[in-house]
Scaffold this motif. Structure first.
Motif, short mmCIF file in Angstrom:
data_model
loop_
_atom_site.label_atom_id
_atom_site.label_comp_id
_atom_site.label_asym_id
_atom_site.label_seq_id
_atom_site.Cartn_x
_atom_site.Cartn_y
_atom_site.Cartn_z
N PRO A 172 36.71 -18.16 7.99
CA PRO A 172 37.91 -18.49 7.20
C PRO A 172 39.20 -17.99 7.85
N TRP A 193 31.35 -16.82 1.01
CA TRP A 193 31.03 -17.01 2.42
C TRP A 193 30.57 -15.70 3.06
N THR A 194 31.24 -14.61 2.73
CA THR A 194 30.84 -13.30 3.27
C THR A 194 29.43 -12.94 2.81
#
Length: 273
Positions: A172, A193-194
């Motif tokens: 990102p 996402w992490t």
């Protein structure tokens, strides 16, 4: 008489075979072992300096510091083998450096960049990434002396390596730096996402092992040219190039899983001897 456990040095990749020492008994750290361990220390300092840059909101320098740590991490093991300077001390130092550079540092950079906007939820996402990075390295250390490793024997890794995981977690940031679109800084996007990348690091999925790849002779010149073009692209458009590299790697994950499943079926069809 029990067999002595092999000693290894700093690793450049998780698919390397540890070397057996020539002598026995405790030995001091040879001078030639200082060079690879100094590179490992430099990688650790580079990763931690990324946190310092993030605290000053110098995001480009923060990402670059972690990427530089990854480059140095890939060098220390090869230098150790070149100098015949592998040691248990180097292996332990390398794992500690990897945990800090590719677990703690990316987690804090992501938290300061985006996840701080939703403090509790964002902090849990950052913690998950840091913990999964440490767990992955602990799993690797625990399996150093294990002879039976199905993924490794088939030429694959288990899960996403920690340096690659750090690079994927920054996806990102790459897109945000390339486009300036604040959508990619939204913690509602960055946190899941992490967490996904953290899961990939500790998963049992078969992933690509670059060290085991053996390209055909007729495509090697093309690959050399491609690497040169990618390097040039990194100089001209670093963030778009890093984004492309991440997307290409993610595309190889399903391919690796399918290929390993095919190899496993082939092994199962062979009668045991």
């Amino acid at each position: 008489m029990s067999e002595e456990r092999p000693r290894i040095g700093p690793k450049a990749a998780e698919d390397e075979v540890p070397l057996t020492p020539r002598g026995s008994g405790p030995r001091g750290l040879a001078m030639r072992a200082v060079v690879p361990n100094a590179i490992t220390a430099a990688a650790m300092c580079s990763g931690l300096t990324g946190i310092r840059f993030a605290m000053s909101e110098r995001w480009e320098e923060a990402v670059f510091a972690v990427i530089l740590a990854g480059v140095l991490d890939a060098m220390d093991g090869r230098v150790a083998r070149l100098l015949k300077a592998q040691s248990r001390f180097g292996a332990e130092l390398d794992s500690l450096a990897d945990s800090l550079s590719f677990g703690t540092a990316p987690a804090l950079i992501l938290f300061l960049w985006s996840l701080d906007d939703v403090t509790r939820f964002g902090w849990f996402a950052a913690l998950a990434f840091a913990i999964c990075g440490a767990l992955r390295l602990a799993r690797f250390n625990a399996q150093i002396d294990v002879s039976e490793q199905p993924h490794k024997s088939a030429g694959f890794l288990t899960g996403v390596p920690a340096p690659v995981g750090a690079g994927l977690a920054f996806l990102p940031i790459y897109i945000w730096l390339a486009t300036g679109d604040e959508t990619f800084r939204d913690p509602r996007l960055v946190a899941p996402w992490t967490g996904l990348v953290a899961f990939l690091m500790i998963s049992n999925l078969a992933t690509l092992s670059w060290g085991k790849m053996r390209p055909r002779p007729d495509v090697r010149l093309g690959l050399i040219a491609l690497v040169g073009m990618v390097f040039a692209a990194l100089l001209l458009e670093p963030w778009w190039t890093l984004t492309g590299i991440c997307l290409v790697y993610l595309a190889t994950v399903p391919w690796s899983i399918a290929r390993y499943a095919r190899i496993r079926r082939q092994r199962a069809s062979v009668p045991a001897t």
